[in-house]
Design an enzyme around this catalytic site. Structure first.
Site, PDB file in Angstrom:
ATOM      1  NE  ARG A 138      -6.484   2.615   1.802  1.00 36.02           N
ATOM      2  CZ  ARG A 138      -7.031   3.818   1.973  1.00 36.02           C
ATOM      3  NH1 ARG A 138      -8.304   3.940   2.281  1.00 36.02           N
ATOM      4  NH2 ARG A 138      -6.312   4.910   1.827  1.00 36.02           N
ATOM      5  CB  SER A 288       4.219  -4.891  -6.473  1.00 33.89           C
ATOM      6  OG  SER A 288       5.595  -4.572  -6.632  1.00 33.89           O
ATOM      7  CB  CYS A 289       2.999  -0.019  -5.005  1.00 33.46           C
ATOM      8  SG  CYS A 289       3.378  -0.921  -3.471  1.00 33.46           S
ATOM      9  CB  THR A 290       7.853  -2.153  -4.298  1.00 30.10           C
ATOM     10  OG1 THR A 290       7.211  -1.842  -3.052  1.00 30.10           O
ATOM     11  CG2 THR A 290       9.356  -2.025  -4.127  1.00 30.10           C
ATOM     12  CB  THR A 319      -0.706  -3.272   3.392  1.00 29.20           C
ATOM     13  OG1 THR A 319      -0.348  -4.606   3.755  1.00 29.20           O
ATOM     14  CG2 THR A 319       0.479  -2.589   2.710  1.00 29.20           C
ATOM     15  CG  ASN A 320      -6.543  -2.951   4.573  1.00 30.56           C
ATOM     16  OD1 ASN A 320      -6.562  -2.429   5.677  1.00 30.56           O
ATOM     17  ND2 ASN A 320      -7.257  -2.492   3.559  1.00 30.56           N
ATOM     18  NE  ARG A 334       3.810  -9.569   4.910  1.00 26.10           N
ATOM     19  CZ  ARG A 334       3.532  -9.357   3.630  1.00 26.10           C
ATOM     20  NH1 ARG A 334       2.261  -9.222   3.251  1.00 26.10           N
ATOM     21  NH2 ARG A 334       4.480  -9.289   2.733  1.00 26.10           N
ATOM     22  NE  ARG A 370       4.697  -4.532   3.681  1.00 25.20           N
ATOM     23  CZ  ARG A 370       3.572  -5.219   3.462  1.00 25.20           C
ATOM     24  NH1 ARG A 370       2.566  -5.147   4.315  1.00 25.20           N
ATOM     25  NH2 ARG A 370       3.456  -5.979   2.392  1.00 25.20           N
ATOM     26  CG  ASN A 453       2.323   2.546  -0.287  1.00 25.58           C
ATOM     27  OD1 ASN A 453       2.978   3.390   0.336  1.00 25.58           O
ATOM     28  ND2 ASN A 453       1.263   1.953   0.225  1.00 25.58           N
TER      29      ASN A 453
END
Length: 481
Positions: A138, A288-290, A319-320, A334, A370, A453
């Site tokens: 991604r 990270s994105c966060t 997410t993946n 998860r 999530r 994100n």
């Protein structure tokens, strides 16, 4: 003439001006390596309607709509100057000109405001810097799109190769197809062809070699003409210095990780601590994105009000790493179906704050949920401030930060009362302050921060790579400190 006819005539007039802007913007980019911005948003390769919408969006952050009739004189003025490689914000030029009381002609004011990019002061176009993507998931594909988009004049960053493990059956064709079409981010802007004979993808004229390998130490980069390259590892397989050092083979000069680094690997948030990177540092992380979403506004609030402690709750798109349907997963929750559940999980973003903001002594805690959306998340940042304030003051301050501060590429601002997550797909900012949701009571403040994100984070990665490669050109007018 009716009011409706007046409005339509005005629209057609603005369309005509925006249309005339496109070749000027394109020529500045191709011939001089000058990127034209409008309040930090690039106008390169934008359509007539996109240019008009970008101007209109200014009302959400500046309080009033910006017209192409306001900015076109500054764009024309740029064409008369001996400009070197740079980024020039015509929105900022127009805003500063309105508050300047010297009565200068637009041409003279513009020449003064961008003097650092002209004549004897201008920097020379630098040789292209090779970039290699290790992994093509991604983030890898979005970073590839951005690198191709920014190829521009041929200077700057040049995506030379992608390193992946070979899949079964038409691997090259399938990877090209994933780059060409994306269910969230839409079609690739341009043309993509597959050169199977040379194991390459050609995107907008850029030949990108596809190298098959499952071992970083086995790739012969010089054999592909790759030298002094920056390798972006977006697999997340190795996160410490020892593992990432495997990439430092002949042809590779630096390694940038698109995940939080472990141990002594520097975690870099562009706009906050990128200027602390040592010139000889070969391995670094973009966190990270966060972390990228919360650290810039946290720094902004700490600078103005002080922060004694804080907690961040992230409501994050799936997410993946999660499963489509219930199945085994090494993590406790998860393994449950991502599109069917809200899933409580951990986040390392709060602990990563200390690496990006070592001078911030406040304790920051964090947790994450999530949720069943494929992209765009929101961070709810609850802060105990060092002094009392009020909601209006905080919003005025953050709006100004998003417009004029050194963090304006990281922090965006919206006061749209009906904004929802999908509105921020494709945002190039690290985070967007939602004015309507902001809460302030004395020394307590709660900020709601949207962030793409995937794409917003990828833009932060590119900014870090530009900085360490030496091709991050200065922006004019200079942000207010």
């Amino acid at each position: 003439m009716t009011v409706n006819e007046d409005s339509f005539t005005n629209w057609k007039h603005r369309e005509e001006i925006a249309e005339s802007m496109i070749p000027i913007i394109g020529k500045l980019q191709r011939e001089r390596d000058v990127t034209v911005l409008l309040h930090s948003r690039s106008l390169v390769n934008k359509s007539v309607v996109s240019i008009l919408k970008t101007h209109r969006f200014a009302r959400q952050i500046a309080g009033s709509e910006l017209s192409v009739t306001d900015t076109m004189p500054f764009l024309r003025a740029l064409t008369t100057l001996d400009l070197g490689p740079s980024q020039i914000d015509i929105g900022m030029l127009a805003a500063m000109y309105k508050t300047d009381d010297r009565g200068l002609p637009v041409e003279e004011f513009t020449a003064e405001a961008v003097a650092g990019a002209t004549g004897a002061n201008k920097i020379e176009c630098r040789e292209p810097r090779d970039v290699v993507l290790y992994g093509f998931g991604r983030i890898g594909r979005l970073v590839a799109r951005l690198l191709i988009e920014k190829a521009g004049s041929g200077n700057g960053l040049r995506l030379r190769a992608i390193v992946v493990r070979k899949g079964a059956g038409q691997d090259l064709v399938k990877r090209a197809s994933l780059l060409r079409r994306d269910s969230i981010h839409g079609q690739f802007h341009g043309t993509i062809t597959v050169d199977e004979a040379n194991s390459a993808i050609v995107a907008n004229g850029n030949e990108i070699k596809v190298i098959y390998s499952d071992d970083p130490t086995s790739v012969d980069y010089p054999a592909y003409g790759i030298k002094n390259a920056i390798l972006i590892d977006n697999t997340g397989k190795w996160r410490d210095r020892e593992g990432l050092s495997q990439h430092l083979q002949p042809g590779i000069d630096k390694v940038v990780l698109t995940a939080p680094g472990k141990g002594d690997v520097p975690n870099v948030v562009h706009g906050v601590n990128h200027d602390m990177i040592k010139p000889d540092e070969q391995i670094l992380s973009c966190a990270s994105c966060t972390t990228n979403a919360i650290v810039p506004p946290l720094k902004a609030m700490a600078d103005e009000y002080g922060v004694l402690r804080g907690h961040v709750e992230t409501v994050h798109s799936f997410t993946n790493d999660q499963n489509l349907l219930d199945n085994y997963h090494k993590s406790d929750r998860r393994g449950r179906s991502a599109p069917l559940n809200m899933v409580i999980t951990e986040t390392g973003a709060a602990s990563a704050v200390a690496k990006a903001l070592p001078d911030l002594k406040a304790t920051i805690t964090g947790s994450s949920i999530r949720v069943p959306v494929p992209d765009v998340s929101i961070a709810i940042l609850s802060l105990r401030l060092g002094r009392e304030t009020n909601r209006e003051d905080v919003l005025d301050y953050l709006r100004e930060v998003s417009l004029t501060s050194p963090l304006k590429r990281q922090i965006d601002f919206t006061n749209a009362p009906d904004a929802v997550s999908s509105d921020f797909i494709g945002s190039r900012h690290a985070s967007i302050v939602d004015a309507g949701a902001t809460k302030v009571d004395g020394d307590n403040a709660i900020l709601y921060l949207w962030y793409d994100n995937e794409f917003g984070y990828s833009c932060q990665v590119i900014r870090v790579v530009q900085h360490v490669s030496g091709v991050e050109y200065p922006t004019y007018p200079a942000p207010l400190v």
